[in-house]
Design an enzyme around this catalytic site. Sequence first.
Site, mmCIF file in Angstrom:
data_model
loop_
_atom_site.group_PDB
_atom_site.id
_atom_site.type_symbol
_atom_site.label_atom_id
_atom_site.label_comp_id
_atom_site.label_asym_id
_atom_site.label_seq_id
_atom_site.Cartn_x
_atom_site.Cartn_y
_atom_site.Cartn_z
ATOM 1 C CG ASP A 23 32.226 53.369 38.304
ATOM 2 O OD1 ASP A 23 31.478 53.711 38.890
ATOM 3 O OD2 ASP A 23 33.396 53.257 38.187
ATOM 4 C CE LYS A 80 34.335 57.382 39.878
ATOM 5 N NZ LYS A 80 34.411 57.078 41.287
ATOM 6 N N GLY A 152 39.364 49.522 40.221
ATOM 7 C CA GLY A 152 39.988 48.907 39.154
ATOM 8 C C GLY A 152 40.637 47.618 39.276
ATOM 9 N NE ARG A 164 36.769 41.913 58.672
ATOM 10 C CZ ARG A 164 35.954 41.280 59.010
ATOM 11 N NH1 ARG A 164 35.311 41.780 60.104
ATOM 12 N NH2 ARG A 164 35.475 39.989 58.395
ATOM 13 N N GLY A 213 36.954 47.275 44.174
ATOM 14 C CA GLY A 213 37.421 46.025 43.879
ATOM 15 C C GLY A 213 36.176 45.146 44.108
ATOM 16 N N GLY A 234 32.553 49.248 40.012
ATOM 17 C CA GLY A 234 33.028 50.028 38.996
ATOM 18 C C GLY A 234 33.192 49.236 37.687
#
Lengths: 293, 209
Positions: A23, A80, A152, A164, A213, A234
């Site tokens: 990002d 985006k 974030g 998973r 994350g 990000g």
Amino acid sequence: MEKSTWKVKKGLAQMLKGGVIMDVVTPEQAKIAEEAGAVAVMALERVPADIRAQGGVARMADPERILQIMEAVSIPVMAKCRIGHFVEAQILEALGADYIDESEVLTPADEEHHVEKHQFRVPFVCGCRNLGEALRRIGEGAAMIRTKGEAGTGDVVEAVRHARAVLGGIKKLQATPKEELMHAAKEMGAPYELVKEVAEDGRLPVVNFAAGGIATPADAALMMQLGMDGVFVGSGIFKSEDPAKRARAVVMATTHYNNPDILAEVSKGLGEPMRGRQVSQIPPEELLAGRGW
Amino acid sequence: MSVIGVLALQGDFQEHKEVLESLGVEAREVRLPQDLEGLDGMIIPGGESTTIGRLMVEYGLREPLRHMAGEGFPIWGTCAGMILMAKDIGHDQLLLGCMDLVVERNAFGRQVDSFETELEVPQLEAVSPKEKGKKIHAVFIRAPLITSVGKGVEVLARLPEKNAPRHAEDHNIVAARQGNLLATAFHPELTGDHRFHHYFLDIVHQAKR
């Protein structure tokens, strides 16, 4: 000569595999990302951590900003649009963005419908939390999939959960008898043809990245070892103390994800990671992953 | 049996590996210099050339590969791989730089200009006589183009005139060979037509003799 075929749309994502997409909000950040070895950049107005902190409506970035970033680097530039906001998508296509992320990080424009993506010349990437959601997006024309994770936060737990869920869902379909696939499709809310295809091939028909994350080289390697094709980072890079160094380390870790000696080496002395926020302490109404269906 | 390395720093190396294995060849992922030992040939896949070039230098793969290329070791670069093989791409970037090619990156424009087309490649007849005259289906993704070649470089394929980008009327070379080095601007690993892989394996077999 045929342009914008399914093969070239998903083909670009195949070329990004094993790489890191970062990002960026300015041309300068884009250059740092390219120099560090990013395979692509995601041009946006605010990184997810700031969207989270500042609130307000998050929209497509200013076209001028996107053009400046496209001008600054030679690698692909993604941008985006809001979920369901097909006009933002039209604008991004007109600008010449290389990929559109129809993203839950921005405020949704439609709470029921995503963009019909087949009609666009530019390819789309979409987020998912499980296999059914991934196949719905592919059914609408997404040529690349990523986990939603929880953007974030700098907390990798949701990216792991979603990875998973997708990969486990694929294994389960592989073991499902043919006559039960229609029922499986109904349960998952996914197109039957795609369910059949995944059951047969044992993989998604498009490239599948991790996102949401990831903040450290170890996080990136974790997602790769789980079986993802690459990673989006990000806020994790430019909200850390030394973005250039961390960006390079995450790139190295994504390539050498199976080599703990190299992972140990590149993880040294990176300065403070982004401070982050534990997902389990965020009130449910503030979570982004629940946007879209 | 031949062992072919596939540079696995980033990109679609898995697709090349799968093709090689389907042809009964052992394919090995190469990430570090020690992975080069005992290889009979090497493929540099599609991907981002800036990323692959940087990682190649960072982990000490560039110098040994350059040296091996000079000694006649067969290397084939597809798309980003072709950019890395070129000596000149018109600007500063970390390259392997082992073929006398001038290459333009992103020669056709951005992703919306990526395309598929059919190419004539007469030299493929040698590896597949039955398919004589059959065009090869080629996938170009944010593809580069060879704008000129040095002496000793054999041009294997050109774009049909109607497909060439406007700003480079004479520049339409999309596949070339120099000794045991091979470069294609497109992705034979994505189409299911494996004649280019056969062609490269033929180079590898010749080099082993």
